[in-house]
Design an enzyme around this catalytic site. Structure first.
Site, PDB file in Angstrom:
ATOM      1  N   ASP A 200      25.166 -16.390  22.518  1.00 35.79           N
ATOM      2  CA  ASP A 200      24.895 -17.821  22.434  1.00 35.79           C
ATOM      3  C   ASP A 200      23.747 -18.203  23.361  1.00 35.79           C
ATOM      4  O   ASP A 200      23.625 -17.691  24.473  1.00 35.79           O
ATOM      5  CB  ASP A 200      26.161 -18.600  22.823  1.00 35.79           C
ATOM      6  N   GLU A 242      21.165 -15.985  19.262  1.00 36.59           N
ATOM      7  CA  GLU A 242      20.648 -17.310  18.955  1.00 36.59           C
ATOM      8  C   GLU A 242      19.433 -17.526  19.849  1.00 36.59           C
ATOM      9  O   GLU A 242      19.574 -17.714  21.064  1.00 36.59           O
ATOM     10  CB  GLU A 242      21.714 -18.377  19.243  1.00 36.59           C
TER      11      GLU A 242
END
Length: 543
Positions: A200, A242
């Protein structure tokens, strides 16, 4: 044998809290997810991406984690998780989970100790200043929600860094102790059977502004260390990041093929919407060309995911066109107009031709496709909800109470179902579509099945093909002697493209199309918002 299973993956993103409540406590849970495994299998999914299920105050939907090695008790326990992994293994479904290492919750024991004592061994786990910097370069991620990336704590009269909400304190990745903690987390979950991690906010992880303890190079080297450590435990595991960054910076995340296996493709996502806004396949070609220089790459392509539609990679004119087309009302926009809090079907005004084209184009782009739960049935948004809550709606299984998500009283639900409007569970649900061959769900099943058979897209070399018509997107793939031609028409009108003599000795066979077509020769025809995936037989070299 080289690890390439992810190139054949059809990824299904699931927020367990919103999927299925098995014990009527108002939260979706692991057992609820397991109870819906037949649905996931029937859809054709072979990879699950599980969004955070760790203990959390849920300030940011679980991305504010207070224990990296636990299960939120509202969602289940460790036995439940192991049973889920076992069930997925039995059905040949891989599981990847979120690895959130940019920050922790301010309720994490590390931070509680760090903020209370400057001499705490956990103090260096975070980034501190004795005085708030006057000229802060680091951009506030949530514009309009947070006005600074620094937050004051009275206990030690100091400020800590938070790239996102103030409840999410940034970890100091320069700290060797923090890195060791990250490795412990990786080892723990790999040993329990997960097949990899989605890292993330990787773009924030390697942003050194505000941190004078490190350099971008050694942060990038940490990605090397994560890859090596992961593969030493499980050579078959993968890392998905990401990283919403400029094209010139993407290579840093792939390295020389020794860092990330996959990145979310924010360019194909944003330029796909631009293509639809401008009725121009050329717009999507631009998005593809921006990242074509990157080596050792594999992308995860998506139409929507769990967050807002971010359009910050587009230039100002491009953003204007997308906003005017798909978010004309201010209440549809968030974070300084860099995001759109809407779902695809309402954005396409329920035009099934446009909806199908958006998914066919994404499934036909280089890489692997992602579906976020609920997309396959065309779930909508609730613009009356704040920020990202507008698009984080519980799964709609039926037209029964709470859409079949839970039997808990409405005031006990962690997120309310969409009960009013054209996209409420009364009208949009699995039960209504599952046996309807004309439904979006049936279309998505057939698209997934077709994509699995077209291995050229995941494994092949590729190039865009000019058909002398800017309304059309054309990509040709090749794996050894096998070739595939993908064509999408972003115009509302029937369009023709010129093949010329480039394939005149080839036999072209439609594998997937919006209607029946004549076999092309020197030109090719595609209906308005139509598409064709064409197998090229008796090939000549065209790449």
């Amino acid at each position: 044998m080289k690890n390439t299973w992810y190139k054949d993956s059809i990824v299904y993103g699931v927020d367990i809290k919103l999927f299925q409540d098995s014990n009527d406590n108002g939260y979706g849970d692991i057992r609820g997810l397991m109870s819906r495994m037949d649905y996931i299998i029937d859809l054709g999914i072979n990879t699950l991406w599980l969004q955070p299920f760790y203990p959390s105050p849920l300030r940011d939907f679980g991305y504010d984690i207070s224990d990296f090695l636990g299960i939120d008790p509202r969602l289940g326990n460790m036995d439940d998780f192991l049973n889920l992994i076992k069930l997925c293994d039995e059905n040949r479904i891989r599981v990847i989970i979120d690895l959130v290492i940019n920050h922790t919750s301010v309720d994490h024991p590390w931070f509680i100790q760090a903020k209370s004592d400057k001499d705490s061994p956990y103090r260096n786990y975070y980034i501190w200043r004795d005085e708030e910097p006057e000229n802060e370069e680091k951009k506030v991620m949530f514009e309009g929600v947070e006005d600074s990336v620094w937050e004051y704590v009275a206990e030690t009269s100091s400020f800590y860094l938070h790239s996102y909400y103030k409840e999410q304190a940034d970890l100091n990745i320069a700290s060797l102790q923090v890195r060791e903690e990250v490795f412990k987390v990786i080892k723990f979950w790999l040993n329990l059977g997960v097949s990899g991690f989605r890292i993330d906010a990787a773009h924030a992880l390697t942003d050194t502004v505000s941190n004078d303890q490190t350099t971008k190079n050694n942060l990038n080297e940490f990605l090397d260390e994560i890859r090596k450590y992961t593969e030493n435990i499980n050579p078959d595991a993968i890392l998905l990041a990401e990283a919403d960054v400029d094209p010139k910076d993407i290579q840093d995340y792939f390295g020389k093929g020794d860092r990330m296996h996959m990145l979310f493709n924010f360019f194909s996502n944003q330029y796909n919407f631009l293509a639809m806004a401008r009725n121009s396949g050329e717009a999507l070609v631009k998005g593809l060309e921006l990242t074509k220089h990157v080596q050792c790459k594999h992308y995860l392509n998506f139409v929507r995911h769990h967050d807002e539609l971010n359009i910050n990679q587009l230039d100002s004119d491009e953003q204007k066109d997308v906003l005017e087309k798909f978010a004309p009302d201010e209440k549809m926009r968030i974070y300084g107009h860099g995001g759109i809090k809407r779902q695809l079907v309402p954005m396409m005004e329920n035009d099934i031709k446009k909806i199908k084209l958006m998914y066919v184009s994404i499934f036909g782009l280089p890489g692997s496709p992602l579906i976020h739960f609920g997309e396959e049935i065309g779930m909508g948004e609730d613009l009356n909800r704040k920020l990202r809550s507008a698009v984080r709606i519980p799964m709609q299984w039926s037209d029964q109470m709470h859409g079949g998500f839970s039997k808990a009283p409405i005031d006990k639900l962690n997120h309310k179902p969409l009960s009013n409007g054209d996209y409420s569970y009364s009208y949009v649900n699995v039960e209504k579509q599952v046996d309807d061959p004309a439904s979006l769900l049936s279309f998505m099943k057939s698209l997934i099945k077709k994509r699995k058979s077209c291995t050229e897209i995941g494994h092949g070399t590729w190039d865009t093909l000019s058909l002398e018509n800017d309304k059309l997107l054309a990509i040709v793939y090749q794996v050894e002697e096998s070739k595939l031609l993908v064509i999408c028409n972003f115009s509302s009108k029937k369009e023709k493209g010129k093949l010329g003599s480039i394939m005149e000795n080839d036999d072209l066979v439609d594998l997937l199309s919006d209607s029946e077509y004549k076999k092309p020769s020197k030109s090719i025809e595609v209906n308005g918002y139509g598409y064709r995936w064409i197998k090229v037989v008796n090939q000549e070299k065209i790449i």
